[in-house]
Design a protein around this motif. Structure first.
Motif, mmCIF file in Angstrom:
data_model
loop_
_atom_site.group_PDB
_atom_site.id
_atom_site.type_symbol
_atom_site.label_atom_id
_atom_site.label_comp_id
_atom_site.label_asym_id
_atom_site.label_seq_id
_atom_site.Cartn_x
_atom_site.Cartn_y
_atom_site.Cartn_z
ATOM 1 N N ALA A 1 -24.431 -33.547 -107.457
ATOM 2 C CA ALA A 1 -25.622 -32.955 -106.832
ATOM 3 C C ALA A 1 -25.726 -33.374 -105.374
ATOM 4 C CB ALA A 1 -26.881 -33.373 -107.604
ATOM 5 N N HIS B 1 -26.171 -28.452 -96.914
ATOM 6 C CA HIS B 1 -26.720 -28.770 -95.586
ATOM 7 C C HIS B 1 -25.719 -28.462 -94.482
ATOM 8 C CE1 HIS B 1 -30.296 -31.592 -96.680
ATOM 9 N NE2 HIS B 1 -30.448 -30.355 -97.096
ATOM 10 N N ASP C 1 -23.204 -31.464 -103.537
ATOM 11 C CA ASP C 1 -23.635 -30.070 -103.378
ATOM 12 C C ASP C 1 -24.659 -29.955 -102.260
ATOM 13 O OD1 ASP C 1 -21.997 -29.387 -105.397
ATOM 14 O OD2 ASP C 1 -23.571 -29.055 -106.911
ATOM 15 N N GLU C 2 -25.604 -30.918 -102.257
ATOM 16 C CA GLU C 2 -26.653 -30.855 -101.250
ATOM 17 C C GLU C 2 -26.065 -31.077 -99.853
ATOM 18 O OE1 GLU C 2 -29.972 -33.437 -102.007
ATOM 19 O OE2 GLU C 2 -30.865 -32.989 -100.054
ATOM 20 N N ARG C 3 -25.135 -32.038 -99.802
ATOM 21 C CA ARG C 3 -24.506 -32.312 -98.513
ATOM 22 C C ARG C 3 -23.759 -31.075 -98.023
ATOM 23 N NH1 ARG C 3 -21.307 -37.415 -99.291
ATOM 24 N NH2 ARG C 3 -23.345 -38.392 -99.438
ATOM 25 N N ASP D 1 -35.031 -19.735 -98.955
ATOM 26 C CA ASP D 1 -34.656 -21.023 -98.373
ATOM 27 C C ASP D 1 -34.983 -21.018 -96.890
ATOM 28 O OD1 ASP D 1 -33.799 -22.133 -100.646
ATOM 29 O OD2 ASP D 1 -31.645 -21.844 -100.278
#
Ligand code: ZN
Length: 425
Positions: free
Chosen positions: A16, A24, A19-21, A101
């Motif tokens: 996770a 971003h 994925d977030e990195r 988003d």
């Protein structure tokens, strides 16, 4: 078994985070692409291309302002226009129903005026980007954060008058801007006559139409500037030798000045521009404002009493106690305004007298040398501002602050006290 579950949970968490990195990084990349497209559109003066960087959810007002921005900039000679994203979650976004988003992005605009800015000027903007279905991140709003810098072309169509040494950008009529440019073109050689040619020898003047616009451009309450005809950005911040500071003109106060006043004001502000690279945090305000007024009044043929009417009135009112008005050179806070009566004018006039004492007793080159010595004296950061001044006075004039203050007091009182008792002429 427990170990395997733990590993799986950890792996899920790690995935996770990854994925977030990655999300971003993708977002940053996409926002940067949109900003680059916006900058290219402005440089190409292409309003349609600029509007094409807007999200479908962008309000009609934002669409309209894309076209206005390009139109407002039509006459402005730009040699640079670039956006740099500073932070991607820079402010809290307002809740919005059905919004996709979004990213709250702090952006710096670097722009330069052709022929005038060697180094770009920078303005901060707070922009909301939204992810489109095709994966692009597009501009959705520029109104979700109350801060940010407002530039002249955000307020209306900019007219441009180019002079020999000056560039005037304004929202006022052509005649008013031409008059400002003529004043600026006279001031530059006058200032160079005192300070030499080692500065850019050109000025950029910004002429808003209303007091409110003047306040908006400065990010300040215009009521604090009533009666102040112009300000120079160089007065407010740290020095950058290669930046051409702006002189922003307050329309109402400017219009109220006579020809002498206009000459003095523009020459004063031009002096700030010329001395900017040598104006440091530790430079006393009496010195930076004093040299600006000294240069401003140079060659106007005004007597000391004519140059310092409020101080003269205070000296008369004080009678035998007048020397108390000159107990010490004005402190920096005396230039902030807000004091009752004519205290602010008196601070400037005392400063003018201090520079007059340097010039009359030691010669004008010593005033320039003193200014440079103060700037140089604080650079290693070991001395307090008062010590920097004392050392610079000793190095250039051969006397310290106390002796200089006594000469300034004597000179000012001799020029202002009981003029009727002195011989005429
Ligand atoms: Zn000033």
């Amino acid at each position: 078994m427990a170990g395997a579950v733990g590993t799986t949970a950890w792996q899920a968490w790690a995935d996770a985070v990854d994925d977030e990195r990655e999300a971003h990084a993708v977002r940053a990349d996409a926002v940067a692409r949109t900003l680059a497209a916006r900058a290219a559109a402005v440089r190409a003066r292409d309003a349609r291309a600029l509007a094409a960087t807007l999200a479908p959810s962008a309000p009609a007002d934002l669409v309209r302002r894309q076209h206005e921005l390009v139109a407002n900039l039509a006459e402005v000679p730009l040699s640079r226009w670039d956006y740099r994203p500073l932070a991607y979650d820079a402010f809290t976004l307002p809740a919005a129903d059905g919004a996709g988003d979004r990213a709250a992005v702090a952006v710096e605009l670097d722009y330069a005026l052709a022929g005038f800015d060697e180094e770009p000027m920078t303005a901060t903007q707070y922009l909301t980007f939204e992810r489109a279905t095709d994966g692009r991140w597009l501009l959705a709003s520029d109104q979700d954060h109350g801060g940010g810098d407002v530039l002249l072309w955000d307020l209306g169509p900019v007219r441009v008058v180019r002079g020999r040494y000056s560039l005037v950008l304004g929202l006022r009529d052509q005649a008013a801007l031409a008059a400002l440019g003529a004043e600026a073109d006279q001031a530059v050689p006058n200032v160079s006559g005192v300070w030499g040619g080692g500065w850019g020898q050109r000025t950029v003047l910004i002429a808003p139409q209303t007091a409110d616009q003047f306040g908006t451009l400065l990010g300040a309450d215009p009521a604090a500037f009533t009666g102040i005809a112009a300000v120079c950005t160089g007065e407010l911040g740290a020095a950058d030798a290669r930046r051409t500071d702006r002189i922003t003109v307050n329309p109402g106060a400017w219009d109220g000045l006579n020809a002498l006043g206009r000459r003095v004001v523009i020459t004063h502000e031009t002096t700030h521009v010329a001395t900017r690279a040598q104006t440091e945090r530790w430079t006393p305000r009496w010195l930076s404002e004093g040299v600006a007024d000294w240069t401003g009044y140079l060659g106007t043929g005004r007597t000391p009493a004519q140059t310092t009417p409020e101080l003269g009135a205070a000296v008369s009112a004080a009678g035998p106690n007048a020397s108390r008005l000159f107990a010490a050179l004005p402190r920096d806070a005396a230039f902030d305004g807000g004091a009752p009566g004519t205290a602010l004018q008196q601070a400037y006039q005392k400063s003018w007298f201090a520079c007059r004492t340097v010039v009359e007793r030691y010669g004008q080159p010593k005033l320039v040398a003193l200014y440079a010595a103060v700037a140089a004296g604080g650079r290693d950061g070991t001395l307090a501002p008062d010590a920097v001044l004392d050392r610079a006075l000793r190095a250039t004039l051969g006397i310290g602050t106390a002796a200089f203050t006594a000469r300034w007091r004597a000179d000012a009182l001799a020029a202002l006290a009981t003029p009727q008792a002195r011989p005429a002429g």
